[in-house]
Write a protein that holds these residues in place. Structure first.
Motif, PDB file in Angstrom:
ATOM      1  N   ILE A  19       3.797  -2.657 -13.025  1.00 23.04           N
ATOM      2  CA  ILE A  19       2.512  -2.733 -12.310  1.00 23.04           C
ATOM      3  C   ILE A  19       2.266  -4.144 -11.806  1.00 23.04           C
ATOM      4  O   ILE A  19       2.280  -5.100 -12.581  1.00 23.04           O
ATOM      5  CB  ILE A  19       1.336  -2.337 -13.244  1.00 23.04           C
ATOM      6  CG1 ILE A  19       1.504  -0.900 -13.737  1.00 23.04           C
ATOM      7  CG2 ILE A  19       0.000  -2.509 -12.539  1.00 23.04           C
ATOM      8  CD1 ILE A  19       0.507  -0.519 -14.820  1.00 23.04           C
ATOM      9  N   LYS A  20       2.073  -4.257 -10.478  1.00 25.51           N
ATOM     10  CA  LYS A  20       1.693  -5.556  -9.925  1.00 25.51           C
ATOM     11  C   LYS A  20       0.176  -5.665 -10.021  1.00 25.51           C
ATOM     12  O   LYS A  20      -0.554  -5.271  -9.105  1.00 25.51           O
ATOM     13  CB  LYS A  20       2.137  -5.653  -8.463  1.00 25.51           C
ATOM     14  CG  LYS A  20       3.635  -5.701  -8.285  1.00 25.51           C
ATOM     15  CD  LYS A  20       3.970  -5.767  -6.795  1.00 25.51           C
ATOM     16  CE  LYS A  20       5.459  -5.957  -6.590  1.00 25.51           C
ATOM     17  NZ  LYS A  20       5.829  -5.976  -5.150  1.00 25.51           N
ATOM     18  N   ALA A  21      -0.316  -6.177 -11.150  1.00 29.20           N
ATOM     19  CA  ALA A  21      -1.765  -6.279 -11.353  1.00 29.20           C
ATOM     20  C   ALA A  21      -2.367  -7.263 -10.367  1.00 29.20           C
ATOM     21  O   ALA A  21      -3.430  -7.027  -9.792  1.00 29.20           O
ATOM     22  CB  ALA A  21      -2.066  -6.696 -12.785  1.00 29.20           C
ATOM     23  N   VAL A  22      -1.697  -8.401 -10.186  1.00 26.56           N
ATOM     24  CA  VAL A  22      -2.091  -9.400  -9.185  1.00 26.56           C
ATOM     25  C   VAL A  22      -0.826  -9.774  -8.424  1.00 26.56           C
ATOM     26  O   VAL A  22       0.202 -10.093  -9.021  1.00 26.56           O
ATOM     27  CB  VAL A  22      -2.735 -10.641  -9.847  1.00 26.56           C
ATOM     28  CG1 VAL A  22      -2.963 -11.742  -8.820  1.00 26.56           C
ATOM     29  CG2 VAL A  22      -4.054 -10.271 -10.536  1.00 26.56           C
ATOM     30  N   ASP A  23      -0.913  -9.706  -7.087  1.00 25.32           N
ATOM     31  CA  ASP A  23       0.275  -9.795  -6.251  1.00 25.32           C
ATOM     32  C   ASP A  23       0.066 -10.848  -5.157  1.00 25.32           C
ATOM     33  O   ASP A  23      -0.510 -10.568  -4.116  1.00 25.32           O
ATOM     34  CB  ASP A  23       0.520  -8.399  -5.637  1.00 25.32           C
ATOM     35  CG  ASP A  23       1.828  -8.306  -4.905  1.00 25.32           C
ATOM     36  OD1 ASP A  23       2.655  -9.227  -5.041  1.00 25.32           O
ATOM     37  OD2 ASP A  23       2.017  -7.298  -4.187  1.00 25.32           O
ATOM     38  N   GLY A  42      -9.516  -1.521 -10.915  1.00 25.87           N
ATOM     39  CA  GLY A  42      -8.071  -1.727 -11.033  1.00 25.87           C
ATOM     40  C   GLY A  42      -7.486  -2.643  -9.983  1.00 25.87           C
ATOM     41  O   GLY A  42      -6.262  -2.793  -9.890  1.00 25.87           O
ATOM     42  N   ALA A  43      -8.339  -3.299  -9.176  1.00 22.97           N
ATOM     43  CA  ALA A  43      -7.852  -4.163  -8.088  1.00 22.97           C
ATOM     44  C   ALA A  43      -7.185  -5.427  -8.598  1.00 22.97           C
ATOM     45  O   ALA A  43      -6.449  -6.081  -7.851  1.00 22.97           O
ATOM     46  CB  ALA A  43      -9.008  -4.527  -7.161  1.00 22.97           C
ATOM     47  N   GLY A  44      -7.464  -5.792  -9.865  1.00 22.88           N
ATOM     48  CA  GLY A  44      -6.840  -6.992 -10.419  1.00 22.88           C
ATOM     49  C   GLY A  44      -7.814  -8.151 -10.628  1.00 22.88           C
ATOM     50  O   GLY A  44      -7.391  -9.276 -10.925  1.00 22.88           O
ATOM     51  N   ALA A 228      -7.647  -5.859  -3.415  1.00 22.08           N
ATOM     52  CA  ALA A 228      -7.317  -4.437  -3.538  1.00 22.08           C
ATOM     53  C   ALA A 228      -5.855  -4.344  -3.911  1.00 22.08           C
ATOM     54  O   ALA A 228      -5.011  -5.020  -3.301  1.00 22.08           O
ATOM     55  CB  ALA A 228      -7.589  -3.706  -2.234  1.00 22.08           C
ATOM     56  N   GLU A 229      -5.555  -3.567  -4.916  1.00 16.47           N
ATOM     57  CA  GLU A 229      -4.192  -3.415  -5.410  1.00 16.47           C
ATOM     58  C   GLU A 229      -3.517  -4.755  -5.647  1.00 16.47           C
ATOM     59  O   GLU A 229      -2.351  -4.949  -5.330  1.00 16.47           O
ATOM     60  CB  GLU A 229      -3.378  -2.538  -4.452  1.00 16.47           C
ATOM     61  CG  GLU A 229      -3.946  -1.127  -4.374  1.00 16.47           C
ATOM     62  CD  GLU A 229      -3.244  -0.232  -3.351  1.00 16.47           C
ATOM     63  OE1 GLU A 229      -2.285  -0.694  -2.708  1.00 16.47           O
ATOM     64  OE2 GLU A 229      -3.674   0.915  -3.224  1.00 16.47           O
ATOM     65  N   TYR A 251     -12.597   0.950  -0.729  1.00 18.48           N
ATOM     66  CA  TYR A 251     -13.547   1.479  -1.692  1.00 18.48           C
ATOM     67  C   TYR A 251     -13.602   3.014  -1.633  1.00 18.48           C
ATOM     68  O   TYR A 251     -13.696   3.667  -2.652  1.00 18.48           O
ATOM     69  CB  TYR A 251     -14.940   0.880  -1.464  1.00 18.48           C
ATOM     70  CG  TYR A 251     -15.146  -0.405  -2.196  1.00 18.48           C
ATOM     71  CD1 TYR A 251     -15.567  -0.422  -3.519  1.00 18.48           C
ATOM     72  CD2 TYR A 251     -14.893  -1.630  -1.578  1.00 18.48           C
ATOM     73  CE1 TYR A 251     -15.742  -1.604  -4.213  1.00 18.48           C
ATOM     74  CE2 TYR A 251     -15.061  -2.814  -2.254  1.00 18.48           C
ATOM     75  CZ  TYR A 251     -15.493  -2.799  -3.575  1.00 18.48           C
ATOM     76  OH  TYR A 251     -15.661  -3.972  -4.251  1.00 18.48           O
ATOM     77  N   LEU A 252     -13.519   3.554  -0.424  1.00 17.33           N
ATOM     78  CA  LEU A 252     -13.562   5.012  -0.290  1.00 17.33           C
ATOM     79  C   LEU A 252     -12.313   5.657  -0.876  1.00 17.33           C
ATOM     80  O   LEU A 252     -12.364   6.744  -1.419  1.00 17.33           O
ATOM     81  CB  LEU A 252     -13.687   5.407   1.187  1.00 17.33           C
ATOM     82  CG  LEU A 252     -15.048   5.113   1.817  1.00 17.33           C
ATOM     83  CD1 LEU A 252     -15.023   5.411   3.321  1.00 17.33           C
ATOM     84  CD2 LEU A 252     -16.135   5.928   1.134  1.00 17.33           C
ATOM     85  N   GLY A 253     -11.189   4.925  -0.754  1.00 15.56           N
ATOM     86  CA  GLY A 253      -9.907   5.481  -1.196  1.00 15.56           C
ATOM     87  C   GLY A 253      -9.738   5.566  -2.695  1.00 15.56           C
ATOM     88  O   GLY A 253      -8.762   6.113  -3.171  1.00 15.56           O
ATOM     89  N   GLN A 254     -10.665   5.001  -3.451  1.00 13.29           N
ATOM     90  CA  GLN A 254     -10.418   4.920  -4.911  1.00 13.29           C
ATOM     91  C   GLN A 254     -10.724   6.221  -5.632  1.00 13.29           C
ATOM     92  O   GLN A 254     -11.406   7.077  -5.161  1.00 13.29           O
ATOM     93  CB  GLN A 254     -11.181   3.763  -5.531  1.00 13.29           C
ATOM     94  CG  GLN A 254     -12.668   3.987  -5.729  1.00 13.29           C
ATOM     95  CD  GLN A 254     -13.266   2.857  -6.550  1.00 13.29           C
ATOM     96  OE1 GLN A 254     -12.786   2.542  -7.624  1.00 13.29           O
ATOM     97  NE2 GLN A 254     -14.307   2.245  -6.032  1.00 13.29           N
TER      98      GLN A 254
END
Ligand code: ATP
Length: 254
Positions: A19-23, A42-44, A228-229, A251-254
């Motif tokens: 998982i790339k928590a912060v990328d 979960g965006a980091g 995001a991600e 935000y809508l996609g979550q």
């Protein structure tokens, strides 16, 4: 002209297994600002906070605070340089009094040995008195002085959040990282917390705030960064960010 940067993080990354928590996330917090950090669940955001204060060691990237490269320093040294954080779930000690929580805060943040804190061999009477005075002033300013001798466990959830921020003030920091100061707090107390943040900001303290409550972000922040991600999605004034289609979509996609 733009305000000079107090905190600049560049291309920070943290992977947990796959998982790339912060990328490769970057963020800049100008001196004297109230800067927001938002993003879907979960965006980091929390991981990024942990990387900034080196509670979690980054896989890559650098953090410059007040002219110092700090990504190799332990958290307590970062606190000594003037950057402290609060937690999403307030970490107050329920079975100690509110005053004791305040007095312990400075030593906890700056990593002094637990036993030294209790027995205070190196602490002079004058230092102790100064700390108590500072703690009393801060408690007074947030309307908690009547609770100073109560167990912290007797505080409401919102008051506990307030105490958590008040404790961060004990190290007289330059920058406070606030993790969701409004979460689980009733609307009246949210307003009060916002007022205290604004007052402290006017007194010279810079803030970086993670918050899901957009009213809080809109009313407090000069500038907002959106993750995001694990990646930078946008940054700008709260109004710019709020009408950015990519942000709405995330935000809508979550
Ligand atoms: P929220 O708004 O829900 O608090 P967030 O933006 O703060 O979310 P993080 O808590 O930083 O997001 O999590 C980012 C990602 O990293 C998530 O997918 C999370 O599950 C994962 N993650 C965070 N910490 C760890 C860990 N210690 N081990 C494994 N995965 C983790």
């Amino acid at each position: 002209s733009p305000l000079p940067s107090l905190l600049t993080a560049t291309h920070l990354s943290k992977y947990f297994g796959g998982i790339k928590a912060v990328d490769r996330a970057s963020i800049e917090v100008p001196h004297g600002s109230i800067t927001g950090l938002i993003g879907p669940n979960g965006a980091g955001k929390t991981t990024l906070f942990n990387l900034l204060a080196n509670f979690t060691r980054p896989d890559s990237g650098e953090v410059i605070f007040d002219g110092n490269a700090i990504h190799h320093l332990p958290s307590h040294q970062i606190a000594q340089l003037g950057m402290v954080r609060t937690f999403q779930v307030a970490r107050v000690l329920s079975r100690l009094s509110v005053m004791e929580n305040m007095l312990l805060a400075a030593q906890q943040q700056t990593g002094e040995n637990f036993w030294n804190v209790w027995f205070r061999p190196g602490k002079t009477a004058r230092q102790e008195r100064q700390q108590r005075e500072l703690a009393s002033e801060i408690l007074e300013s947030v309307g908690l002085s009547h609770m100073a001798q109560s167990y912290a466990g007797a505080l409401s959830g919102g008051q506990r959040k307030l105490l958590e921020i008040a404790r961060a003030m004990m190290v007289q920091p330059k920058l406070i990282l606030l993790d969701e100061p409004a979460a689980g707090v009733n609307p009246t107390l949210i307003n009060q917390i916002c007022n205290h943040i604004q007052r402290w900001n006017q007194e010279g303290i810079t803030f970086l705030i993670i918050e899901h409550n957009m009213d809080v972000i809109m009313s407090l922040c000069d500038r907002v960064w959106v993750l995001a991600e694990g990646r930078n999605l946008a940054s700008g004034t709260p109004a710019e960010v709020q009408r950015n289609p990519a942000v709405l979509e995330a935000y809508l996609g979550q």
